[in-house]
Design an enzyme around this catalytic site. Structure first.
Site, PDB file in Angstrom:
ATOM      1  NE  ARG A 115       4.458 -14.761   6.250  1.00  0.00           N
ATOM      2  CZ  ARG A 115       5.268 -14.374   5.275  1.00  0.00           C
ATOM      3  NH1 ARG A 115       6.424 -14.193   5.130  1.00  0.00           N
ATOM      4  NH2 ARG A 115       4.579 -14.415   4.022  1.00  0.00           N
ATOM      5  CG  ASP A 165       3.308  -8.368   3.389  1.00  0.00           C
ATOM      6  OD1 ASP A 165       3.603  -9.570   3.169  1.00  0.00           O
ATOM      7  OD2 ASP A 165       4.312  -7.798   3.070  1.00  0.00           O
ATOM      8  CE1 TYR A 219      11.514  -7.386   1.034  1.00  0.00           C
ATOM      9  CE2 TYR A 219      11.687  -6.741   3.313  1.00  0.00           C
ATOM     10  CZ  TYR A 219      11.667  -7.683   2.377  1.00  0.00           C
ATOM     11  OH  TYR A 219      11.782  -8.882   2.686  1.00  0.00           O
ATOM     12  NE  ARG A 259       5.025 -17.971   3.466  1.00  0.00           N
ATOM     13  CZ  ARG A 259       6.198 -17.541   3.621  1.00  0.00           C
ATOM     14  NH1 ARG A 259       7.246 -17.260   2.717  1.00  0.00           N
ATOM     15  NH2 ARG A 259       6.804 -17.949   4.848  1.00  0.00           N
ATOM     16  NE  ARG A 308      -2.563 -14.082  -3.130  1.00  0.00           N
ATOM     17  CZ  ARG A 308      -2.648 -13.670  -4.528  1.00  0.00           C
ATOM     18  NH1 ARG A 308      -3.861 -13.672  -4.919  1.00  0.00           N
ATOM     19  NH2 ARG A 308      -1.493 -13.053  -4.891  1.00  0.00           N
TER      20      ARG A 308
HETATM   21  O1  CP3 Z   1       1.994 -14.686   9.815  1.00  0.00           O
HETATM   22  C1  CP3 Z   1       0.995 -14.696   9.196  1.00  0.00           C
HETATM   23  O2  CP3 Z   1       0.472 -15.750   8.471  1.00  0.00           O
HETATM   24  C2  CP3 Z   1      -0.005 -13.445   8.515  1.00  0.00           C
HETATM   25  C3  CP3 Z   1       0.523 -12.770   7.613  1.00  0.00           C
HETATM   26  C4  CP3 Z   1       1.892 -12.221   7.019  1.00  0.00           C
HETATM   27  C5  CP3 Z   1       2.212 -12.104   5.509  1.00  0.00           C
HETATM   28  N1  CP3 Z   1       3.371 -11.370   5.583  1.00  0.00           N
HETATM   29  C6  CP3 Z   1       1.470 -12.736   4.438  1.00  0.00           C
HETATM   30  C7  CP3 Z   1       1.965 -12.906   3.321  1.00  0.00           C
HETATM   31  C8  CP3 Z   1       2.952 -11.721   7.741  1.00  0.00           C
HETATM   32  C9  CP3 Z   1       3.006 -11.700   9.433  1.00  0.00           C
HETATM   33  C10 CP3 Z   1       3.920 -11.088   6.919  1.00  0.00           C
HETATM   34  C11 CP3 Z   1       5.063 -10.527   7.328  1.00  0.00           C
HETATM   35  C12 CP3 Z   1       6.219 -10.149   6.262  1.00  0.00           C
HETATM   36  N2  CP3 Z   1       6.002  -9.861   4.943  1.00  0.00           N
HETATM   37  C13 CP3 Z   1       7.645 -10.221   6.552  1.00  0.00           C
HETATM   38  C14 CP3 Z   1       8.127 -10.414   7.985  1.00  0.00           C
HETATM   39  C15 CP3 Z   1       8.419 -12.103   8.575  1.00  0.00           C
HETATM   40  C16 CP3 Z   1       9.286 -12.496   7.640  1.00  0.00           C
HETATM   41  O3  CP3 Z   1       9.081 -13.718   6.958  1.00  0.00           O
HETATM   42  O4  CP3 Z   1      10.485 -12.243   7.538  1.00  0.00           O
HETATM   43  C17 CP3 Z   1       8.265  -9.665   5.651  1.00  0.00           C
HETATM   44  C18 CP3 Z   1       9.909  -9.625   5.319  1.00  0.00           C
HETATM   45  C19 CP3 Z   1       7.381  -9.878   4.411  1.00  0.00           C
HETATM   46  C20 CP3 Z   1       7.447  -9.279   3.133  1.00  0.00           C
HETATM   47  C21 CP3 Z   1       6.980 -10.323   2.076  1.00  0.00           C
HETATM   48  N3  CP3 Z   1       5.505 -10.606   1.980  1.00  0.00           N
HETATM   49  C22 CP3 Z   1       7.794 -11.102   1.386  1.00  0.00           C
HETATM   50  C23 CP3 Z   1       9.030 -11.159   1.224  1.00  0.00           C
HETATM   51  C24 CP3 Z   1       6.855 -11.840   0.451  1.00  0.00           C
HETATM   52  C25 CP3 Z   1       7.333 -12.934  -0.799  1.00  0.00           C
HETATM   53  C26 CP3 Z   1       7.450 -14.166  -0.163  1.00  0.00           C
HETATM   54  C27 CP3 Z   1       6.704 -14.885   0.720  1.00  0.00           C
HETATM   55  O5  CP3 Z   1       7.057 -14.862   1.990  1.00  0.00           O
HETATM   56  O6  CP3 Z   1       5.934 -15.474   0.413  1.00  0.00           O
HETATM   57  C28 CP3 Z   1       5.544 -11.477   0.883  1.00  0.00           C
HETATM   58  C29 CP3 Z   1       4.421 -12.162   0.542  1.00  0.00           C
HETATM   59  C30 CP3 Z   1       3.242 -12.489   1.327  1.00  0.00           C
HETATM   60  N4  CP3 Z   1       2.864 -12.205   2.519  1.00  0.00           N
HETATM   61  C31 CP3 Z   1       2.603 -13.873   1.100  1.00  0.00           C
HETATM   62  C32 CP3 Z   1       1.686 -14.310   2.281  1.00  0.00           C
HETATM   63  C33 CP3 Z   1       0.921 -15.032   2.433  1.00  0.00           C
HETATM   64  C34 CP3 Z   1       2.510 -14.570   0.041  1.00  0.00           C
HETATM   65  C35 CP3 Z   1       1.959 -14.190  -1.157  1.00  0.00           C
HETATM   66  C36 CP3 Z   1       0.747 -14.805  -1.783  1.00  0.00           C
HETATM   67  O7  CP3 Z   1      -0.009 -15.511  -1.102  1.00  0.00           O
HETATM   68  O8  CP3 Z   1       0.543 -14.410  -2.781  1.00  0.00           O
END
Ligand code: CP3
Length: 342
Positions: free
Chosen positions: A27, A77, A152, A31, A40
Site C-alpha cells: 500500500r 484493488d 468480501y 492513501r 484522486r
Molecule cells: O499497494 C498499493 O498502494 C497499490 C494499491 C492497492 C490498493 N488496494 C489501493 C486502494 C492495493 C495493493 C490494495 C489491496 C487491497 N484492497 C487489499 C489487500 C491488502 C490489505 O490492505 O489487506 C484489500 C483488503 C483491499 C480492499 C479495500 N480497498 C479496502 C478494505 C479499502 C478501504 C479502506 C482502505 O484501505 O483505504 C479499499 C480502498 C482503497 N484501495 C484505497 C486505495 C488507495 C483508498 C480509497 C481511495 O483512495 O479513495
C-alpha cells in the site's frame, strides 16, 4: 550489449542472499501521499480511477519519485475482480468497500473468461509504468487471495468475516465452487498482468486468520497452489509472493505447499520462524505499520532488529501489513534510507 542489472527483488525471489535486502511497502501508493489525494480529486469515484491507466500509472509512480523503493506495485484493488465477474462493487467515501448480493455461482462461472477482458485497463497501466520505471526497479502485479475476495463477496463489506466462515463449513459446496471460480479468474488476471509487464506477482490473502488447519489448506494453501500451477500452464514464469496474513504457525505448511517463491510474514512472525522459512523460500515483511506511523527511536531499533535477524537469507524488507493512511512521509523516508543506504 551489456545486460541490464537484474532488480534486487527478482534476485531475492531467486533465493539470493543480498548485501542489503530490496525494500518496498504494501500500500505504498495512495492513501498516505498528499499528491495522491490531489490526483484522486480528478476522478469521480475510486473504481473509475483504478480503471484509468493514465491516472493509475501516475499513482503507481508517485511513491517511486519520492522514495528509493526497489519495486513499484501497480495501482489497482483486489475488489476489481468480483466486479469484473458481475457482482456490484462500490466504495462508500470514508467507509470502505460495499458489494451487492452474491450472484449465483453458475452466473459467476459463466463470466470467468470475460472478467480478464474487463480488467484489461490494469494491463495498460502496467505497460505505461514499465516504460517509465528504471530497469533496476521491479514492477509488481497483484490480486487478492481467493478466500479473502470470497469473504468480501459473501459479506458485502469488510468486517469480522463471521458469515463467510460459517458458510465455509455449513455450505461447503457453494464456497468451494466460489473458490474454484476465483482460482481460475485470478490465474487468468495475473497471467494478463505478467504479459503486460509485471515481473513479480503478489497474492494478498489479507484474511488468512482464524481458520483451522484442514480448512486453511482447503481455503488458502491449495487455491494458491492451483493459481501458481495454472500460471505455469499458461506459460507465465514470474515469481509469486504469497501473503497469508494472520496465518500464524500455519505459514510453515503454506511455504512448503503453496509453491510461491516468496512468502509474506505479518507483524507477529517470530525471528526463528522466518529463518526456518528462508531455507525454502524468500521471506518478506514484517515491520509493524503502527510503528512506522509512530516513528522515532523505537522504529529505528526495530528496523535494525529485522535487518539483523533476517539478512542471513533471502529477504525482502516490507511491512507486516499496508502503510496506514496517516503515516508521515518522513518516517517512510527514514526507513528506506536506513535499508538502502541511499
Ligand atoms: O499497494 C498499493 O498502494 C497499490 C494499491 C492497492 C490498493 N488496494 C489501493 C486502494 C492495493 C495493493 C490494495 C489491496 C487491497 N484492497 C487489499 C489487500 C491488502 C490489505 O490492505 O489487506 C484489500 C483488503 C483491499 C480492499 C479495500 N480497498 C479496502 C478494505 C479499502 C478501504 C479502506 C482502505 O484501505 O483505504 C479499499 C480502498 C482503497 N484501495 C484505497 C486505495 C488507495 C483508498 C480509497 C481511495 O483512495 O479513495
Amino acid at each position: 550489449m551489456i545486460a541490464p542489472p537484474s532488480p534486487l527483488l527478482l534476485r531475492s525471489l531467486a533465493g539470493e542472499c543480498l548485501k542489503r535486502p530490496p525494500i518496498w511497502f504494501m500500500r505504498q501508493a495512495g492513501r498516505s501521499l498528499p499528491e495522491y489525494h490531489q490526483l484522486r480529486r480528478g476522478a469521480s469515484d475510486f473504481i473509475a480511477f483504478c480503471h484509468d491507466p493514465k491516472m493509475a500509472a501516475e499513482a503507481t509512480m508517485q511513491p517511486m519519485r519520492r522514495f528509493a523503493f526497489d519495486a513499484a506495485i501497480v495501482f489497482a484493488d483486489i475488489l476489481l475482480l468480483p466486479r469484473a465477474l458481475g457482482q456490484a462493487v462500490w466504495f462508500e467515501p470514508g467507509e470502505g468497500p460495499r458489494l451487492g448480493p452474491l450472484p449465483n455461482i453458475a452466473a459467476l462461472e459463466g463470466q470467468v473468461a470475460a472478467s480478464t477482458q474487463r480488467l484489461s485497463s490494469i494491463g495498460e497501466t502496467l505497460a505505461r509504468v514499465r516504460v517509465e520505471l528504471e530497469p533496476e526497479r521491479a514492477l509488481i502485479g497483484f490480486a487478492g487471495g481467493p478466500w479473502t475476495v470470497a469473504t468480501y463477496m459473501i459479506e458485502g463489506r469488510g468486517g469480522d468475516r463471521a458469515r463467510a466462515r460459517a458458510m465455509a463449513v455449513e455450505t461447503p459446496d457453494v464456497v468451494d465452487r466460489l473458490i474454484d471460480v476465483l482460482v481460475e479468474s485470478t490465474a487468468l488476471y495475473l497471467a494478463m498482468q505478467a504479459r503486460a509487464g509485471a515481473q513479480v506477482l503478489q497474492i494478498f490473502e489479507s484474511w488468512a486468520e482464524l481458520i483451522a488447519e484442514d480448512d486453511f489448506f482447503r481455503l488458502v494453501t491449495r487455491p494458491h497452489a492451483r493459481i501458481i500451477a495454472r500460471l505455469a500452464e499458461l506459460g507465465v514464469d514470474s515469481p509469486v509472493i504469497g501473503f497469508p496474513r494472520g496465518a500464524g504457525a500455519l505459514v510453515e505448511g503454506y511455504a512448503d505447499q503453496a509453491g510461491a517463491q516468496g512468502v509474506g510474514l505479518d507483524v507477529q512472525a517470530p525471528a526463528a520462524l522466518g529463518r526456518r522459512l528462508q531455507e525454502r523460500v524468500a521471506i518478506q515483511g514484517a515491520l509493524d505499520p503502527v510503528l512506522l506511523r509512530a516513528g522515532g527511536g523505537r522504529l529505528d531499533a526495530r528496523v535494525e532488529t529485522l535487518l539483523e535477524q533476517w539478512s542471513g537469507g533471502p529477504y525482502i524488507f516490507n511491512l507486516g501489513h499496508g502503510v496506514l493512511p496517516d503515516t508521515p512521509v518522513a518516517h517512510i523516508e527514514q526507513v528506506v534510507r536506513r535499508v538502502t543506504g541511499a
